[in-house]
Design a protein around this motif. Sequence first.
Motif, PDB file in Angstrom:
ATOM      1  N   VAL A  37     -22.693  44.829  65.325  1.00 28.18           N
ATOM      2  CA  VAL A  37     -22.947  43.838  66.371  1.00 28.18           C
ATOM      3  C   VAL A  37     -22.673  44.440  67.740  1.00 28.18           C
ATOM      4  N   LEU A  95     -22.528  38.310  63.777  1.00 28.12           N
ATOM      5  CA  LEU A  95     -23.738  38.360  64.590  1.00 28.12           C
ATOM      6  C   LEU A  95     -24.061  36.980  65.161  1.00 28.12           C
ATOM      7  N   ALA A 117     -25.203  44.844  71.195  1.00 33.74           N
ATOM      8  CA  ALA A 117     -24.805  43.807  72.152  1.00 33.74           C
ATOM      9  C   ALA A 117     -25.641  43.862  73.425  1.00 33.74           C
ATOM     10  N   PHE A 134     -24.049  44.063  58.871  1.00 32.35           N
ATOM     11  CA  PHE A 134     -23.717  42.999  59.818  1.00 32.35           C
ATOM     12  C   PHE A 134     -22.245  43.023  60.221  1.00 32.35           C
ATOM     13  N   LYS A 162     -18.876  44.044  62.564  1.00 39.15           N
ATOM     14  CA  LYS A 162     -18.621  43.945  64.003  1.00 39.15           C
ATOM     15  C   LYS A 162     -19.076  45.213  64.725  1.00 39.15           C
ATOM     16  N   HIS A 184     -21.679  36.059  67.960  1.00 39.11           N
ATOM     17  CA  HIS A 184     -21.927  36.844  69.168  1.00 39.11           C
ATOM     18  C   HIS A 184     -23.170  36.339  69.897  1.00 39.11           C
ATOM     19  N   GLU A 185     -24.254  36.118  69.170  1.00 43.65           N
ATOM     20  CA  GLU A 185     -25.485  35.627  69.794  1.00 43.65           C
ATOM     21  C   GLU A 185     -25.233  34.316  70.527  1.00 43.65           C
TER      22      GLU A 185
END
Length: 391
Positions: free
Chosen positions: A100, A346, A104, A95, A97, A349-350
């Motif tokens: 992620v 994560l 993306a 998990f 960056k 970002h989501e």
Amino acid sequence: MTFDPLSPEVRENPYPFYADMRVNDPVSFCPTVNTWAVTRHEDVKHVLKNHQLFSSDPLIQIAFGEFNPAPGAPYLLSSDPPEHSRLRKLVATAFSKKFVDSIAASIEKMINELLDETSPKDGFDLMDALASPLPVTVIADVMGIDASMGPTFRRWSNQVTVGVNQTISTEERAAIQQDAREFRAYFIDRIAAARRNPGSDIISALVRQEEGAVLTPDEVMAMCVLLLIAGNETTTSTLGNAILLLTQHPDQRKLVLQDPSLTPALVEEVLRFISPIQMLFRRATEDVVINGVSLPKDTIVMPVYASANRDEAVFERADQFDVTRGDISQHMAFGHGIHFCVGQALGRHEATVALRILLRRMPQIACDFSSLQWNDSFYLRGPKHLRVAAA
């Protein structure tokens, strides 16, 4: 004011109770959940960073109670070093960056596809249409499991996190027990499939660790359950809470619409202002003193993240929702110390991408507040149902 996290008054709006406790009773006993609530930022931070004094071992028992899908297994959230260090190391890189960033584009595609299925003019349930399926779909993809199971996963997650002290009927208890059994049975089958035919997903990676004697079979099961639950609860609640707050504060929505680069700051302020995880639990490993209150060994302590995030000693104008607040890195929505949320990159970002797209497609989104239902768990806070429409 008497603080009972199970009472309808607190469930409706806990923040006046938190404010009262911070001033008048910062370390207070809650008989209905048999814990001591710790409400000031400084004290919450003290509890979370001193894992030697405050063990995480009661967390899963209180959070899941009799509905634990993986009883007897050490969960990452409820383990202490050295077990915690071993378990966390196995999933931390999954998990990162870098990871992620690598998914993306896939996340953005999922968001647009979910919104394409809605009718903004007629309205839709934000939680059912976007906030719930998005993180479940993402984590299911990462785990290599069928995304069509998303609604079932969400139901299982909601059910088993009701908590040990929640008042429920006999019928509700039986339904939750059945869901917990199905939850466990599903992952028994899925883990067995990964042993027979391993892939590049996280479950297969965990199975390889099991075969290398790094993880036990029960630990693999517990990790799968935790990833699925933790992988959706925070993001789901943050999205629902964000739209509620933007509707209630049109001046803040206007700022974000004028400058979409404020969206990450919006996410952080939502996390601070309505913390998705309101509180968690620790056990005193010896006699301790918190803010002048002496607690004997084995006392269950409840650091209230949501109260710490509204502490006026740390956050100026703490009860004001302000997306231009600036540095709020001291908020504890993702915890603190060795248990700082491993999936926070994560989740952030989501939520950021989903809000940016949603506000672009529905800039004047409006909420039907009569449809608002808060989720069932006393230690989580976010809408269970919330209808929205294009104003």
